[in-house]
Design a protein around this motif. Sequence first.
Motif, PDB file in Angstrom:
ATOM      1  N   ARG A  18       0.830  -1.201   0.000  1.00 46.57           N
ATOM      2  CA  ARG A  18       0.000   0.000   0.000  1.00 46.57           C
ATOM      3  C   ARG A  18       0.871   1.261   0.000  1.00 46.57           C
ATOM      4  O   ARG A  18       2.023   1.241   0.446  1.00 46.57           O
ATOM      5  CB  ARG A  18      -0.923   0.029   1.218  1.00 46.57           C
ATOM      6  CG  ARG A  18      -1.986  -1.054   1.196  1.00 46.57           C
ATOM      7  CD  ARG A  18      -3.096  -0.768   2.190  1.00 46.57           C
ATOM      8  NE  ARG A  18      -2.584  -0.619   3.552  1.00 46.57           N
ATOM      9  CZ  ARG A  18      -3.348  -0.343   4.596  1.00 46.57           C
ATOM     10  NH1 ARG A  18      -4.655  -0.171   4.431  1.00 46.57           N
ATOM     11  NH2 ARG A  18      -2.827  -0.242   5.802  1.00 46.57           N
ATOM     12  N   THR A  19       0.290   2.369  -0.464  1.00 47.98           N
ATOM     13  CA  THR A  19       1.003   3.638  -0.514  1.00 47.98           C
ATOM     14  C   THR A  19       1.459   4.041   0.888  1.00 47.98           C
ATOM     15  O   THR A  19       0.665   3.997   1.836  1.00 47.98           O
ATOM     16  CB  THR A  19       0.093   4.736  -1.094  1.00 47.98           C
ATOM     17  OG1 THR A  19      -0.339   4.336  -2.390  1.00 47.98           O
ATOM     18  CG2 THR A  19       0.825   6.063  -1.186  1.00 47.98           C
ATOM     19  N   PRO A  20       2.731   4.422   1.051  1.00 49.95           N
ATOM     20  CA  PRO A  20       3.220   4.800   2.387  1.00 49.95           C
ATOM     21  C   PRO A  20       2.602   6.115   2.853  1.00 49.95           C
ATOM     22  O   PRO A  20       2.172   6.945   2.052  1.00 49.95           O
ATOM     23  CB  PRO A  20       4.725   4.944   2.172  1.00 49.95           C
ATOM     24  CG  PRO A  20       4.873   5.300   0.729  1.00 49.95           C
ATOM     25  CD  PRO A  20       3.784   4.538   0.016  1.00 49.95           C
ATOM     26  N   GLN A  21       2.561   6.278   4.171  1.00 47.55           N
ATOM     27  CA  GLN A  21       1.969   7.466   4.771  1.00 47.55           C
ATOM     28  C   GLN A  21       2.852   7.965   5.912  1.00 47.55           C
ATOM     29  O   GLN A  21       3.550   7.169   6.558  1.00 47.55           O
ATOM     30  CB  GLN A  21       0.570   7.144   5.315  1.00 47.55           C
ATOM     31  CG  GLN A  21      -0.416   6.668   4.268  1.00 47.55           C
ATOM     32  CD  GLN A  21      -1.720   6.186   4.895  1.00 47.55           C
ATOM     33  OE1 GLN A  21      -1.719   5.340   5.781  1.00 47.55           O
ATOM     34  NE2 GLN A  21      -2.831   6.737   4.427  1.00 47.55           N
ATOM     35  N   LEU A  22       2.799   9.281   6.170  1.00 49.58           N
ATOM     36  CA  LEU A  22       3.505   9.841   7.324  1.00 49.58           C
ATOM     37  C   LEU A  22       2.739   9.436   8.580  1.00 49.58           C
ATOM     38  O   LEU A  22       1.568   9.783   8.746  1.00 49.58           O
ATOM     39  CB  LEU A  22       3.589  11.357   7.218  1.00 49.58           C
ATOM     40  CG  LEU A  22       4.532  11.911   6.152  1.00 49.58           C
ATOM     41  CD1 LEU A  22       4.404  13.428   6.049  1.00 49.58           C
ATOM     42  CD2 LEU A  22       5.977  11.519   6.456  1.00 49.58           C
ATOM     43  N   ARG A  23       3.403   8.701   9.458  1.00 56.59           N
ATOM     44  CA  ARG A  23       2.734   8.193  10.641  1.00 56.59           C
ATOM     45  C   ARG A  23       3.684   8.155  11.838  1.00 56.59           C
ATOM     46  O   ARG A  23       4.913   8.194  11.709  1.00 56.59           O
ATOM     47  CB  ARG A  23       2.202   6.769  10.389  1.00 56.59           C
ATOM     48  CG  ARG A  23       1.022   6.714   9.439  1.00 56.59           C
ATOM     49  CD  ARG A  23      -0.220   7.340  10.039  1.00 56.59           C
ATOM     50  NE  ARG A  23      -1.399   7.201   9.200  1.00 56.59           N
ATOM     51  CZ  ARG A  23      -1.799   8.099   8.299  1.00 56.59           C
ATOM     52  NH1 ARG A  23      -1.074   9.207   8.097  1.00 56.59           N
ATOM     53  NH2 ARG A  23      -2.900   7.901   7.595  1.00 56.59           N
ATOM     54  N   ASN A  24       3.092   8.027  13.001  1.00 60.22           N
ATOM     55  CA  ASN A  24       3.792   7.815  14.260  1.00 60.22           C
ATOM     56  C   ASN A  24       3.426   6.437  14.775  1.00 60.22           C
ATOM     57  O   ASN A  24       2.246   6.083  14.830  1.00 60.22           O
ATOM     58  CB  ASN A  24       3.383   8.875  15.280  1.00 60.22           C
ATOM     59  CG  ASN A  24       3.673  10.277  14.805  1.00 60.22           C
ATOM     60  OD1 ASN A  24       4.810  10.743  14.880  1.00 60.22           O
ATOM     61  ND2 ASN A  24       2.650  10.974  14.301  1.00 60.22           N
ATOM     62  N   LEU A  25       4.438   5.653  15.137  1.00 60.73           N
ATOM     63  CA  LEU A  25       4.198   4.297  15.631  1.00 60.73           C
ATOM     64  C   LEU A  25       4.516   4.230  17.119  1.00 60.73           C
ATOM     65  O   LEU A  25       5.615   4.641  17.546  1.00 60.73           O
ATOM     66  CB  LEU A  25       5.051   3.273  14.888  1.00 60.73           C
ATOM     67  CG  LEU A  25       4.512   2.724  13.549  1.00 60.73           C
ATOM     68  CD1 LEU A  25       4.349   3.830  12.523  1.00 60.73           C
ATOM     69  CD2 LEU A  25       5.423   1.624  13.023  1.00 60.73           C
ATOM     70  N   GLY A  26       3.564   3.738  17.893  1.00 61.11           N
ATOM     71  CA  GLY A  26       3.785   3.494  19.305  1.00 61.11           C
ATOM     72  C   GLY A  26       3.880   2.011  19.568  1.00 61.11           C
ATOM     73  O   GLY A  26       2.978   1.249  19.208  1.00 61.11           O
ATOM     74  N   ILE A  27       4.978   1.594  20.191  1.00 60.59           N
ATOM     75  CA  ILE A  27       5.245   0.173  20.404  1.00 60.59           C
ATOM     76  C   ILE A  27       5.204  -0.125  21.901  1.00 60.59           C
ATOM     77  O   ILE A  27       5.841   0.573  22.702  1.00 60.59           O
ATOM     78  CB  ILE A  27       6.610  -0.209  19.802  1.00 60.59           C
ATOM     79  CG1 ILE A  27       6.584   0.014  18.278  1.00 60.59           C
ATOM     80  CG2 ILE A  27       6.976  -1.650  20.138  1.00 60.59           C
ATOM     81  CD1 ILE A  27       7.949  -0.055  17.621  1.00 60.59           C
TER      82      ILE A  27
END
Length: 594
Positions: A18-27
């Motif tokens: 899928r098309t990449p997106q600007l995101r924040n990942l919380g792990i």
Amino acid sequence: MTYDVIVKDGLWFDGTGRTPQLRNLGIRDGVVATVSAQPLDETGCPDVIDAKGKWVTPGFIDVHTHYDAEVLLDPGLRESVRHGVTTVLLGMCSLSTVYAENDDAADLFSRVEAVPRKFVVGALEQSRSWSGPAEYVQALEALPLGPNVSSLLGHSDLRTSVLGLDRATTPNVTPTNAELETMASRLEAALDAGMLGMSGMDAAIDKLDGDRFRSRALPSTFATWRERRRLIKVLRKRGRILQSAPNVAKLQEALNFFLESSGWFGRRAGVRMSLLVAADAKSSPGAVYLLGPVTRLANKVLNSKVRFQHLPVPFELYSDGIDLPVFEEFGAGTAALHLKDQLERNKLMADPEYRRRFRKSFDKKVLGPTLWHRDFHDSTIVECPDKSLIGKSFGQIADERGSHPLDAFLDVLVEHGERNTRWTTIVANHRPKQLDKLATEPSVHMGFSDAGAHLRNMAFYNYALRMLRRVQDADKSGRPFMTTEHAVHRLTGEVADWFGLEAGTLRQGERADFVVIDPAGLNAELEAYHEDSVEFYGGLSRMVNRSDAAVVATGVGGQVVFRDGEFRDGYGQTVKSGHYLPARGAKLPVAQPV
């Protein structure tokens, strides 16, 4: 709610294409807890990675390694992880260490994969606590693994455990019905333990090490198709895979893999097969035009599920003298490699009758692809006591001396010492246009790094980064051949799905195996030559890759294990980040109380 790790402001690729997106990942607790377009609360988070201007992708999956011995000595498998690999597969090409005794396993593995035998034996003697697949999987899971590990059962390992190494490598010896059923039941046990399937080897180029049966071909090459079909029947019933290498010199042998993969003939399902190897070989420049269309057509007509593994970079090899697997293609080459003593080997290479036989086989026309293009004008010396020879090809030296190129090659080795003369050549994937076509060919999948093997011959630990660089450079030049998200999918989610792994994607609720990539670091350093001393192999200097500007951080199971060119304290020793990944839908065997 706090997070263990936050990766913020990165261009996020989920591994599905899928098309990449600007995101924040919380792990949190090893899992991607949140994927958010909005900033995350960093309060209490001990590790925040600023990924602005960077790519955040699933960790790469290396589907073809030979880390079977190394993982026992250095469970961190650093050379792969530093380049963004978070999952590796063991047990390829019919070779594993599950059933065979230590000496047998070392004889199977060492010469084929060019790892000194004494270290393979030492690793097994030091670590072995298993007598079967369930205990083997438990032993791997108990290690302080750096990356995740999964594996296949090697056919040569299996065959040796039932027939003994002598009978397993003797022509015209076939297992009895009882022995064949024992092999099938042992394969079943491996699948019960969560192993992905079985690996084989049909081409008889690889040879045994050791003193007992030295230079015999691998056991799996002696198997009849009756034997192979019985074992494939087990894989079909369980929905597991076969990895193998057809004997391309025999068309019917290669066709059998498609027939056995087929979902026709009253079978309820086809067997997924991953075969070696898709490449633009110099030895057969026309083959690359046929491989994709023929494979797609055969899969469609026969309702089969066959793909070929592809190394998506130029296939560059180095050799100290004659110590290169390509010479096993010649009987005379095998005769030299059969001799472990260097003085005896030099004496043989100087012998006129030996050279006559070698020239005869070397000059013989061969139909179909071979490992090596056999062009000494395309084989360049990079190290030699005679500095005047460095930079010259053996063909050029032959022209200057008025000799046959093979004689020039052997003369240089005898004159200056085989181990003192190092040379290089590219055997495949040398044409960028064809390499780009293979990258998008649906009948191939990305892999075949051979990581952990051929320590002095090649280093493709960073092949995924090199593929991404090619994609980026093509896009910048206005000649794109695939999107970055497609490339990431091919290196992660696609191969995970084919091999039946719960890996390869980076979405909310999934295990947090990830790599943060600086696209500005996808530069020429990715292709530079480097060596590094390996302590657990007695200080052997092996080829490696050193392109740390590309990888900002690698995370395995939610832990950031590599960052800014350094591994975290205790990595691969006291810190466990990786796990054994069983086949999709299977469970790890439970260790029995002592």
